[in-house]
Design an enzyme around this catalytic site. Structure first.
Site, PDB file in Angstrom:
ATOM      1  N   CYS A  78       7.322   9.643  11.353  1.00 22.93           N
ATOM      2  CA  CYS A  78       7.108  10.947  11.839  1.00 22.93           C
ATOM      3  C   CYS A  78       7.658  11.938  11.245  1.00 22.93           C
ATOM      4  O   CYS A  78       8.958  11.983  10.922  1.00 22.93           O
ATOM      5  CB  CYS A  78       7.457  10.872  13.442  1.00 22.93           C
ATOM      6  SG  CYS A  78       6.533   9.352  14.365  1.00 22.93           S
ATOM      7  N   CYS A 108      11.266  13.460  12.525  1.00 23.40           N
ATOM      8  CA  CYS A 108      12.302  12.430  12.758  1.00 23.40           C
ATOM      9  C   CYS A 108      13.018  12.028  11.369  1.00 23.40           C
ATOM     10  O   CYS A 108      12.265  11.936  10.467  1.00 23.40           O
ATOM     11  CB  CYS A 108      11.703  11.095  13.387  1.00 23.40           C
ATOM     12  SG  CYS A 108      12.639  10.003  13.297  1.00 23.40           S
ATOM     13  N   CYS A 161      11.799   3.768   9.254  1.00 25.04           N
ATOM     14  CA  CYS A 161      10.648   3.278  10.079  1.00 25.04           C
ATOM     15  C   CYS A 161       9.525   3.450   9.399  1.00 25.04           C
ATOM     16  O   CYS A 161       9.488   4.464   8.726  1.00 25.04           O
ATOM     17  CB  CYS A 161      10.665   4.230  11.310  1.00 25.04           C
ATOM     18  SG  CYS A 161       9.387   3.911  12.546  1.00 25.04           S
ATOM     19  N   CYS A 209      21.898   3.634  23.028  1.00 26.68           N
ATOM     20  CA  CYS A 209      20.665   4.047  22.150  1.00 26.68           C
ATOM     21  C   CYS A 209      20.695   2.917  21.058  1.00 26.68           C
ATOM     22  O   CYS A 209      21.422   3.247  20.208  1.00 26.68           O
ATOM     23  CB  CYS A 209      20.427   5.229  22.035  1.00 26.68           C
ATOM     24  SG  CYS A 209      18.591   5.267  21.115  1.00 26.68           S
ATOM     25  N   GLU A 241      22.011   3.019  12.883  1.00 23.84           N
ATOM     26  CA  GLU A 241      22.734   3.880  13.863  1.00 23.84           C
ATOM     27  C   GLU A 241      22.644   3.513  15.328  1.00 23.84           C
ATOM     28  O   GLU A 241      21.324   3.215  15.673  1.00 23.84           O
ATOM     29  CB  GLU A 241      22.166   5.257  13.795  1.00 23.84           C
ATOM     30  CG  GLU A 241      22.489   6.132  12.398  1.00 23.84           C
ATOM     31  CD  GLU A 241      21.676   7.334  12.364  1.00 23.84           C
ATOM     32  OE1 GLU A 241      21.441   8.024  11.376  1.00 23.84           O
ATOM     33  OE2 GLU A 241      21.315   7.995  13.605  1.00 23.84           O
ATOM     34  N   CYS A 266      17.858  10.250  16.422  1.00 22.98           N
ATOM     35  CA  CYS A 266      17.913   9.019  15.370  1.00 22.98           C
ATOM     36  C   CYS A 266      17.736   9.307  14.174  1.00 22.98           C
ATOM     37  O   CYS A 266      16.608  10.268  13.496  1.00 22.98           O
ATOM     38  CB  CYS A 266      17.024   8.032  15.885  1.00 22.98           C
ATOM     39  SG  CYS A 266      15.348   8.200  15.164  1.00 22.98           S
TER      40      CYS A 266
END
Ligand code: SF4
Length: 327
Positions: free
Chosen positions: A100, A103, A96, A89, A76, A317
Site C-alpha cells: 500500500c 504505508c 508486506c 500492536c 516493529e 506501522c
C-alpha cells in the site's frame, strides 16, 4: 513430550513456562527436572527476538519497539496506553507483499512470514517491560495477517489460552486489507477474535490506488465477504477508513461510505492520516474532518474517530523500521 521420553503432562507445564510466565531461559523452569531442562536447551530455542531499539513518545505513553529476529531481520511492535486499556500492536510479516503506497511497511521489500513464536514473543517481551497488564492485542503491525493465516491464528490462540496470556478473545483484533478467501475461511472456522477491515476508499478506482489488493478482491467482493462473516459469526465487523486530504475525504465519499456499509452489521473507525516523511499523502484539515464526520454520523452504525498515537515517534506501522534502515 512422548517422543523425547517425557510424560504428556510436561507439555502443559512447558507451555505455561513459555507463554504464561514468559521466561527467557530453560534454567528458570524450576518445576521441570534438571535432566529435562538440559534436553530442552540442547534441542530447542526459547527466544526468537531481541530488542534493537525502543522509542518512547513525549506526547503520550506510546512506546515503539524495533526487534531483531534470529536471522537478522527487523520488525516493529507498538505499546499504547489509554486509561486502563493497554494495547499491543503486533507484526505478522517482515515487510508486506500488499505494498500500500500510504504505508511505510508497504515501501519495504517483503521478506517472509513470521513464525507463531516470533509473533507471540513480541507480546511476551513487551509484557515483561510493562507495569500494567496487557488488555488488548491488535494484529495491525507490519504485514497482512491473513497472508500468514495459520501462524497468526495460532498466535492469537496462544495469547487467548488460559495456559497462556488469557487475553479475552473479544480484546484480540485481527485486521485485514481484504483477503476475501481468508475471510470466508475465518468465518467458516468460527474464530472468536474480532475482525477489522481496512477499507480506505469508496470506489474501486480509489481503493486500487491505496490498497492494491483491491484489483484482485474488489470492494463488492470485500463487502460480500464481510456480510458473510457477520452472518456466520453473529458479530459486527469493524471497518477502518484512513482519511486522506483531497483523496477520499469529500462529501460524496462520506455519502458513499454510509451507503456501502449500511447493509452490514458493523462499526466504522475513521483514522485521520498519520503524516510521515516517507509518503506524500496529507492529513485533512480539522474543518474537512468535521464535515466528513458530520455526514457519516447519520449512518445507522457506530462511527468512531481514532487519532494516531505516538505521532512524534513514527508509531504507524513500518516507519521506525524504514527510518532505521535509511539512517
Ligand atoms: S497497510 Fe497493511 S496491508 Fe498495506 S502495506 Fe501496510 S502492512 Fe501491508
Amino acid at each position: 513430550m512422548q517422543e523425547i521420553g517425557e510424560k504428556p503432562f510436561r507439555a502443559k507445564q512447558l507451555f505455561q513456562w513459555m507463554y504464561q510466565k514468559g521466561v527467557r531461559s530453560f534454567d528458570e523452569m524450576s518445576s521441570l527436572s534438571k535432566n529435562f531442562r538440559e534436553k530442552l536447551s540442547k534441542g530447542c530455542i526459547l527466544t526468537t527476538i531481541k530488542e534493537k531499539k525502543i522509542v518512547k513518545s513525549g506526547l503520550d505513553k506510546t512506546i515503539k519497539y524495533l526487534f531483531e529476529l534470529n536471522d537478522g531481520n527487523l520488525i516493529e511492535s507498538v505499546y499504547m496506553i489509554e486509561g486502563k486499556r493497554v494495547t499491543v500492536c503486533l507484526s505478522t510479516q517482515v515487510g508486506c507483499p500488499i505494498r500500500c503506497p500510504h504505508c511505510a511497511t508497504g515501501l519495504m521489500k517483503f521478506k517472509r512470514n513470521l513464525t507463531t513464536g516470533e509473533i507471540v514473543d513480541q507480546l511476551l517481551w513487551i509484557n515483561s517491560n510493562s507495569k500494567m497488564p496487557i488488555t488488548n492485542v491488535v494484529f495491525m503491525g507490519m504485514g497482512e495477517p491473513f497472508l500468514n493465516y495459520e501462524n497468526t491464528i495460532n498466535a492469537a490462540n496462544i495469547l487467548n489460552s488460559e495456559c497462556g496470556q488469557e487475553i479475552s478473545a473479544r480484546k484480540i483484533t485481527i485486521s485485514t486489507c481484504g483477503i476475501t478467501t481468508a475471510m470466508y475461511r475465518y468465518a467458516e472456522e468460527k474464530h472468536k477474535f474480532k475482525l477489522a477491515i481496512s477499507l480506505n476508499g469508496t470506489t474501486d478506482d480509489q481503493r486500487n490506488q491505496l490498497v492494491p489488493i483491491n484489483k484482485k478482491y474488489s470492494i463488492k467482493e470485500l463487502l460480500e465477504a464481510s456480510l458473510f462473516y457477520t452472518r456466520k459469526s453473529h458479530k459486527k465487523v469493524t471497518f477502518e477508513y484512513i482519511l486522506i486530504a483531497d483523496f477520499n475525504d469529500s462529501h460524496s465519499d462520506a455519502r458513499r461510505l454510509v451507503k456501502l456499509l449500511s447493509p452490514i452489521p458493523c462499526k466504522l473507525n475513521i483514522i485521520p492520516f498519520n503524516e510521515n516523511r516517507h509518503v506524500t499523502y496529507k492529513c485533512p484539515s480539522e474543518e474537512t474532518l468535521e464535515k466528513f464526520i458530520k455526514e457519516v454520523y447519520r449512518a445507522p452504525f457506530i462511527v468512531t474517530v481514532r487519532r494516531s498515537k505516538g505521532v512524534d515517534i513514527a508509531a504507524a506501522c513500518g516507519q521506525l523500521y524504514t527510518d532505521e534502515i535509511h539512517s
